[in-house]
Design a protein around this motif. Structure first.
Motif, PDB file in Angstrom:
ATOM      1  N   UNK A   9       0.838  -1.204   0.000  1.00  0.00           N
ATOM      2  CA  UNK A   9       0.000   0.000   0.000  1.00  0.00           C
ATOM      3  C   UNK A   9       0.872   1.253   0.000  1.00  0.00           C
ATOM      4  N   UNK A  10       1.933   1.251   0.791  1.00  0.00           N
ATOM      5  CA  UNK A  10       2.869   2.375   0.808  1.00  0.00           C
ATOM      6  C   UNK A  10       3.459   2.604  -0.575  1.00  0.00           C
ATOM      7  N   UNK A  11       3.947   1.559  -1.199  1.00  0.00           N
ATOM      8  CA  UNK A  11       4.539   1.678  -2.539  1.00  0.00           C
ATOM      9  C   UNK A  11       3.549   2.289  -3.527  1.00  0.00           C
ATOM     10  N   UNK A  50       5.819  -2.178   9.854  1.00  0.00           N
ATOM     11  CA  UNK A  50       5.523  -3.199  10.841  1.00  0.00           C
ATOM     12  C   UNK A  50       4.081  -3.660  10.673  1.00  0.00           C
ATOM     13  N   UNK A  51       3.813  -4.880  11.129  1.00  0.00           N
ATOM     14  CA  UNK A  51       2.434  -5.342  11.224  1.00  0.00           C
ATOM     15  C   UNK A  51       1.763  -4.516  12.326  1.00  0.00           C
ATOM     16  N   UNK A  52       0.441  -4.385  12.282  1.00  0.00           N
ATOM     17  CA  UNK A  52      -0.247  -3.579  13.296  1.00  0.00           C
ATOM     18  C   UNK A  52       0.168  -3.937  14.725  1.00  0.00           C
ATOM     19  N   UNK A  53       0.452  -2.900  15.488  1.00  0.00           N
ATOM     20  CA  UNK A  53       0.823  -2.975  16.903  1.00  0.00           C
ATOM     21  C   UNK A  53       2.167  -3.635  17.177  1.00  0.00           C
ATOM     22  N   UNK A  76       8.168   4.998  11.585  1.00  0.00           N
ATOM     23  CA  UNK A  76       7.667   3.630  11.726  1.00  0.00           C
ATOM     24  C   UNK A  76       6.185   3.681  11.406  1.00  0.00           C
ATOM     25  N   UNK A  77       5.761   2.847  10.464  1.00  0.00           N
ATOM     26  CA  UNK A  77       4.368   2.817  10.003  1.00  0.00           C
ATOM     27  C   UNK A  77       3.829   1.403  10.171  1.00  0.00           C
ATOM     28  N   UNK A  78       2.641   1.291  10.818  1.00  0.00           N
ATOM     29  CA  UNK A  78       2.077  -0.046  11.042  1.00  0.00           C
ATOM     30  C   UNK A  78       0.612  -0.174  10.622  1.00  0.00           C
ATOM     31  N   UNK A  79       0.150   0.753   9.749  1.00  0.00           N
ATOM     32  CA  UNK A  79      -1.233   0.642   9.267  1.00  0.00           C
ATOM     33  C   UNK A  79      -1.388   1.426   7.966  1.00  0.00           C
ATOM     34  N   UNK A  80      -2.441   1.104   7.240  1.00  0.00           N
ATOM     35  CA  UNK A  80      -2.741   1.860   6.015  1.00  0.00           C
ATOM     36  C   UNK A  80      -3.114   3.300   6.361  1.00  0.00           C
ATOM     37  N   UNK A  81      -3.763   3.499   7.503  1.00  0.00           N
ATOM     38  CA  UNK A  81      -4.114   4.848   7.936  1.00  0.00           C
ATOM     39  C   UNK A  81      -2.853   5.687   8.161  1.00  0.00           C
ATOM     40  N   UNK A  82      -1.829   5.072   8.734  1.00  0.00           N
ATOM     41  CA  UNK A  82      -0.570   5.795   8.936  1.00  0.00           C
ATOM     42  C   UNK A  82       0.107   6.089   7.605  1.00  0.00           C
ATOM     43  N   UNK A  83      -0.047   5.193   6.621  1.00  0.00           N
ATOM     44  CA  UNK A  83       0.471   5.470   5.279  1.00  0.00           C
ATOM     45  C   UNK A  83      -0.217   6.715   4.732  1.00  0.00           C
ATOM     46  N   UNK A  84      -1.540   6.789   4.880  1.00  0.00           N
ATOM     47  CA  UNK A  84      -2.284   7.947   4.378  1.00  0.00           C
ATOM     48  C   UNK A  84      -1.828   9.234   5.073  1.00  0.00           C
ATOM     49  N   UNK A  85      -1.588   9.176   6.377  1.00  0.00           N
ATOM     50  CA  UNK A  85      -1.082  10.354   7.111  1.00  0.00           C
ATOM     51  C   UNK A  85       0.313  10.742   6.611  1.00  0.00           C
ATOM     52  N   UNK A  86       1.134   9.745   6.364  1.00  0.00           N
ATOM     53  CA  UNK A  86       2.479   9.961   5.827  1.00  0.00           C
ATOM     54  C   UNK A  86       2.394  10.714   4.496  1.00  0.00           C
TER      55      UNK A  86
END
Length: 91
Positions: A9-11, A50-53, A76-86
């Motif tokens: 998802x990040x890519x 990372x995997x969630x949590x 450090x990113x562990x969710x799709x939501x964090x990717x969106x924030x990034x």
């Protein structure tokens, strides 16, 4: 959700915003972040996925500190939501 899904998802999201998310492997330097993300304008961010949590290992944190001490941004990113924030912050 698995780490691999978040990484894919990040890519995809980085590419949508004109950037590249290089896989980062450094032989002899275990624990380096998973991706080097480069956005237009020369913005470079190291990303540990990372995997969630899940949390980075001590070795990974030591590598993150080395890069941060050199003035690099390491996230450090562990969710799709964090990717969106990034993407909102850097993309």
């Amino acid at each position: 959700m698995r780490e691999k899904e978040i990484e894919e998802y990040l890519r995809k999201r980085v590419k949508e915003h004109g950037g590249i998310a290089y896989k980062f492997e450094s032989p002899g330097n275990a624990g380096v972040p998973d991706r080097i993300v480069v956005f237009p304008g020369g913005r470079i961010i190291f990303v540990e996925l990372k995997a969630p949590r899940k949390k980075p290992t001590k070795l990974q944190l030591a590598q993150h500190r080395k890069l941060t001490n050199l003035g690099c941004t390491v996230l450090v990113i562990d969710s799709k939501e964090q990717v969106d924030e990034f993407i909102k912050c850097y993309g």
